[in-house]
Design an enzyme around this catalytic site. Structure first.
Site, PDB file in Angstrom:
ATOM      1  N   GLY A 292       0.750  -1.348  -0.112  1.00  0.00           N
ATOM      2  CA  GLY A 292      -0.095   0.187  -0.095  1.00  0.00           C
ATOM      3  C   GLY A 292       1.052   1.216   0.024  1.00  0.00           C
ATOM      4  N   SER A 293       0.407   2.395   0.696  1.00  0.00           N
ATOM      5  CA  SER A 293       0.810   3.738   0.562  1.00  0.00           C
ATOM      6  C   SER A 293       2.381   3.597   1.299  1.00  0.00           C
ATOM      7  CB  SER A 293      -0.252   4.663   1.107  1.00  0.00           C
ATOM      8  OG  SER A 293      -0.966   4.597   0.264  1.00  0.00           O
ATOM      9  N   THR A 294       2.560   2.578   2.083  1.00  0.00           N
ATOM     10  CA  THR A 294       4.109   2.540   2.622  1.00  0.00           C
ATOM     11  C   THR A 294       5.167   2.665   1.310  1.00  0.00           C
ATOM     12  OG1 THR A 294       4.025   0.383   2.935  1.00  0.00           O
ATOM     13  CG2 THR A 294       3.411   1.425   4.704  1.00  0.00           C
ATOM     14  N   LYS A 296       4.975   4.504  -1.253  1.00  0.00           N
ATOM     15  CA  LYS A 296       5.328   5.736  -1.735  1.00  0.00           C
ATOM     16  C   LYS A 296       6.526   6.657  -1.145  1.00  0.00           C
ATOM     17  CE  LYS A 296       0.171   6.421  -2.157  1.00  0.00           C
ATOM     18  NZ  LYS A 296      -1.064   6.938  -1.492  1.00  0.00           N
ATOM     19  N   PRO A 616      -5.185   3.117  -0.621  1.00  0.00           N
ATOM     20  CA  PRO A 616      -4.339   2.844   0.488  1.00  0.00           C
ATOM     21  C   PRO A 616      -3.673   4.021   1.124  1.00  0.00           C
ATOM     22  CG  PRO A 616      -3.482   2.382  -1.673  1.00  0.00           C
ATOM     23  CD  PRO A 616      -5.002   2.928  -2.036  1.00  0.00           C
TER      24      PRO A 616
END
Length: 617
Positions: A292-294, A296, A616
């Site tokens: 998910g967004s981790t 990014k 996310p």
């Protein structure tokens, strides 16, 4: 006075008469009394010396062992010798015992010598009620010469069985591996089989070493105090949000020593046979999940490293990205152009996809490989999984765009924790280790990003906690930074499962001088009233991470620090990315790839774009 009688002529001659005066008689009486006393004293000494002589004769001639026994009793007691064991003790970094081999007594039977198995079983069961009657009769009946009855008897049980006097029952000196911490760190320590061979975890990875150097303890990097705090915090989040499991990692960012690693649900290491398959499954090193967004954070670090974006640059996040019949959206997006710090703080899928596409497919794949996201982690635990990534031939632009915001790739929590430590420690990737390193050890590593990029990422991670989706992870005085990530789970046949998600947080502290990285994940959390119907990472994982930091920081010797001008300068990062002290402007980033460029091949996971709408975070 005595007088001599008168002499006559006819009387014979007499001896002369001695005159004895009264003083002479008194002296003679005193001498007689003294002589009597001397005789009594002589007799007393004779008796005394005679008794001593008899005692010496008895001790040296008649019974010489008595003297040796008395000499032994006069010596100070010597400590009992420790029984030799065949397997070394495992300790944590502070000397707390994690695994130890204890000597014990086993009971076995020679079936040929058992005269009446039924009667013997009944008598044995009165002493060992935990034994099954029917199974015990089977073990006592037959023609075998060796059949185990019980593998671990207490000294009292040994004496009671021996007192039965049943022919055919014998005792054997044996060993048992004991895990004093029980459930704590069970997945890391692993276990042994009935013969003492390692079958999982550290026990399996270092089986030969533990057997070869049984007298030399094996010291792990774990801190059992940190392990307990991490486990309890994650368990609390699982209970509060009715999750099915969770995982967590605490790591030293400079040495990559794992101080704690948790997988829930877990099991009692002393009774692994009673554990279910789900309890034995190690979510931290074997479970692979879309991050998910981790991810990014990795996309931002990659773009900064390649120079395709600068802190004052950004991307348009006002319109969805359509690729064929799929669409990428933001959850509660800002619907405008976003600067790089805003992309992370507001967790924009659209801007992250543009940012990854601007780097390009080849460089993106190479960067993921350099960060270790395409291979197993080199930790000393044998249970580790290979990440699920697109193949080199099937890795297209669409894959790069979805991986840019954490979809279309599945890695273990340990991968994400290691990447988080790398992003904040100055850009050096070191393989995680479960072995304690000597103080001051400088472990070898590979530089994957520059110190400037690492510094910028640290500032933006802090911004996520102070002004973004990670506010619940804040702990006053410890300057926590990080990134939340929520991803929908994939099904066994591909596609995404409705209302089944992973909520995670990757972070570090203190961000002005990072010491420790922390990862917290909850598997399939459910919304509740307190979270206003949400089960995203900002509501689930971030508070749990903050609780972990609050508990372990004092244990690790870190005290809260007040905000100072030096700390403020080290963490300064405005939302628009401008005016950062000490950072000179770099060349302008090249334009992002067109938002609606069609991919050359269909995506590997068709549902990945549909999932993007679930934001996310």
């Amino acid at each position: 006075m005595l007088r001599r009688p008168a002499a006559t002529g006819t009387e014979p001659a007499q001896f002369p008469v001695v005159r004895v005066t009264q003083p002479d008689l008194a002296r003679r009486a005193i001498l007689e009394r003294t002589r009597g006393r001397l005789v009594l004293a002589a007799l007393g000494f004779s008796v005394l010396f005679g008794a001593v002589a008899l005692k010496l004769a008895f001790a040296t001639v008649l019974n010489p062992t008595e003297a040796r026994r008395a000499a032994l009793l006069s010596r100070p007691p010597t400590p009992p010798a420790e029984a030799a064991v065949s397997r070394a003790t495992v300790m944590d970094r502070n000397g707390e015992m994690l695994a130890v081999t204890l000597p014990l007594t086993a009971l076995y039977a020679n079936q040929r010598h058992i005269l009446n198995p039924e009667e013997a079983a009944a008598r044995l069961q009165r002493i060992l009620p935990q034994l099954d009657r029917e199974r015990l009769v089977q073990r006592l009946t037959g023609d075998r010469q060796f059949s185990y009855i019980a593998r671990a008897l207490t000294p009292r049980e040994v004496a009671q069985v021996n007192a039965l006097g049943i022919p055919g029952l014998y005792f054997e000196e044996a060993e048992r591996r004991f895990f004093p911490q029980g459930r704590t760190a069970a997945h890391i320590i692993g276990g042994v089989d009935v013969d003492g061979h390692g079958i999982a975890g550290v026990e399996r990875a270092f089986d030969e070493r533990l057997r070869r150097d049984a007298s030399q303890e094996l010291r792990l990097s774990l801190d059992i105090r940190v392990q307990i705090a991490l486990r309890e915090s994650i368990q609390r989040a699982i209970t509060e949000f009715n999750g099915i499991g969770g995982a967590g990692v605490v790591m030293d960012v400079h040495t990559s020593e794992v101080l704690a690693m948790v997988s829930l649900p877990d099991y009692d290491a002393n009774d692994v046979g009673a554990a279910t398959v789900d309890q034995r499954f190690n979510r931290a090193t074997v479970g692979v999940y879309e991050p998910g967004s981790t991810f990014k954070l990795l996309t931002a670090a990659m773009a900064l490293e390649y120079g395709t974006v600068q802190p004052w640059g950004g991307y348009d996040a006002s319109r969805p990205i359509r690729v064929g019949r799929f669409e990428i959206n933001d959850f509660r997006g800002k619907n405008r152009w976003l600067a790089l710090p805003e992309i992370l703080a507001y967790s924009s899928n659209l801007a992250s996809a543009h940012m990854a596409a601007a780097v390009g497919v080849n460089r993106h794949r190479d960067f993921m490989d350099r960060m270790g996201m395409t291979r197993r982690m080199g930790i000393e635990v044998p249970e580790s999984a290979l990440p699920l990534v697109p193949g080199q031939r099937t890795w297209r632009e669409l894959n790069t765009m979805t991986i840019g915001f954490g979809h279309g790739i599945s890695v273990t929590p340990l991968h994400v924790a290691t990447a988080g430590a790398t992003l904040v420690n100055g850009g050096i990737l070191r393989q995680p280790t479960i072995l304690a390193q000597p103080p001051g050890t400088a472990r070898e590593g590979t530089r994957v990003i520059s110190e400037r990029t690492s510094d910028l990422v640290r500032r933006m991670m802090r911004l996520v906690v102070t002004a973004g989706s990670g506010r619940s992870a804040e702990v006053p005085g410890y300057y926590v930074g990080g990134k939340t990530g929520t991803a929908q789970k994939t099904g066994p046949r591909g596609g995404y499962l409705q209302n089944k998600r992973i909520a995670a947080f990757i972070g570090a502290f203190p961000m002005h001088a990072p010491r420790y990285a922390i990862y917290v994940m909850v598997d399939e959390p459910k919304p509740n009233a307190r979270s206003h119907g949400y089960a995203t990472a900002g509501w689930v994982a971030a508070p749990a991470a903050g609780m972990v930091v609050q508990r372990i920081a004092p244990i690790l010797g870190l005290m809260p620090e007040p905000m100072t001008p030096a700390i403020e300068r080290a963490l300064a990062m405005p939302m628009n990315g401008r005016g950062i002290p000490g950072l000179a402007p770099a060349p302008a980033a090249r334009p992002a790839a067109p938002a609606e460029a069609a991919p050359t091949a269909a995506p590997r996971s068709p549902g990945s774009q549909r999932e993007a709408r679930l934001a996310p975070r």
